[in-house]
Design a protein around this motif. Sequence first.
Motif, PDB file in Angstrom:
ATOM      1  N   ARG A 149      -3.432   9.238  -0.486  1.00 30.72           N
ATOM      2  CA  ARG A 149      -2.799   7.943  -0.181  1.00 30.72           C
ATOM      3  C   ARG A 149      -1.805   8.079   0.971  1.00 30.72           C
ATOM      4  N   ILE A 150      -0.975   9.115   0.902  1.00 28.32           N
ATOM      5  CA  ILE A 150       0.016   9.327   1.971  1.00 28.32           C
ATOM      6  C   ILE A 150      -0.686   9.604   3.299  1.00 28.32           C
ATOM      7  N   ALA A 151      -1.689  10.488   3.260  1.00 26.79           N
ATOM      8  CA  ALA A 151      -2.408  10.850   4.482  1.00 26.79           C
ATOM      9  C   ALA A 151      -3.112   9.642   5.093  1.00 26.79           C
ATOM     10  N   THR A 152      -3.670   8.776   4.253  1.00 25.60           N
ATOM     11  CA  THR A 152      -4.399   7.611   4.759  1.00 25.60           C
ATOM     12  C   THR A 152      -3.460   6.617   5.431  1.00 25.60           C
ATOM     13  N   VAL A 153      -2.358   6.303   4.766  1.00 24.46           N
ATOM     14  CA  VAL A 153      -1.396   5.349   5.341  1.00 24.46           C
ATOM     15  C   VAL A 153      -0.808   5.904   6.639  1.00 24.46           C
ATOM     16  N   ALA A 197      -3.256  -0.768   6.141  1.00 21.70           N
ATOM     17  CA  ALA A 197      -2.609   0.291   5.367  1.00 21.70           C
ATOM     18  C   ALA A 197      -2.447  -0.116   3.906  1.00 21.70           C
ATOM     19  N   LEU A 198      -2.048  -1.352   3.666  1.00 14.22           N
ATOM     20  CA  LEU A 198      -1.856  -1.837   2.299  1.00 14.22           C
ATOM     21  C   LEU A 198      -3.180  -1.901   1.538  1.00 14.22           C
ATOM     22  N   VAL A 199      -4.242  -2.346   2.203  1.00 18.43           N
ATOM     23  CA  VAL A 199      -5.553  -2.429   1.557  1.00 18.43           C
ATOM     24  C   VAL A 199      -6.059  -1.038   1.184  1.00 18.43           C
ATOM     25  N   PHE A 200      -5.968  -0.100   2.113  1.00 17.64           N
ATOM     26  CA  PHE A 200      -6.386   1.272   1.828  1.00 17.64           C
ATOM     27  C   PHE A 200      -5.593   1.851   0.655  1.00 17.64           C
TER      28      PHE A 200
END
Length: 220
Positions: A149-153, A197-200
Amino acid sequence: MDSVPNPWFSLDYLTRNWSEVSEQLWIHTTLTLQAVLIALAIAVPLGIAARRIPRLAGPIMGTTGVLYTIPSFALFGLLAPFTGIGRTTVLIGLVAYALLVLVRNIVVGLQGVDRDVVDAARGQGYTSGRMLWHVEFPLALPSIIAGIRIATVTTVALVTVGVVVGYGGLGQLMFRGLQSDYRAQIMTATILCLALALVFDLILMLVGRALTPWTRRRPA
């Protein structure tokens, strides 16, 4: 008195330029997904190696840490002479930045597995490989999902920096908007970045909850 149109928020801009906006949004989305998936494919064996072979932990964490500390503009600039201008250069940079977060969370997750559970599995005749994939890795999933989650955002934000090599997704719109002082273009790209970012993050949170039902305790 007629109201003055807000220069930052313009539905008219979005409707007139939807083709370009949707194209850059698609580039931004696919770059993020591709970078995180490639980084995860690299991080999993590195994290397992760092956990299983202690002497490798230092070099692995140190290397990924050094890559993470390189300024994004500098990294893309350094890569450009070798990988050219475009998607490949941005992708390599994004993967490099995602590695530290993913590897660290994989290692932390594996280290946090209850040793009594491991001993019990070993007593039931589990081999090292079977124990890893059927016991340790599933129990480490909460930490691993948190890292993803952190890496994606973070990757969603970093894609915009790819504008330095001409491939920044929504960053292209932001950059052109700043050059021309077209505020509606800047704000539209910014809002879409935040929304992406929120959707991911929401999708990954739901996936994490589905994969780790034991972490949801019922109230007494």
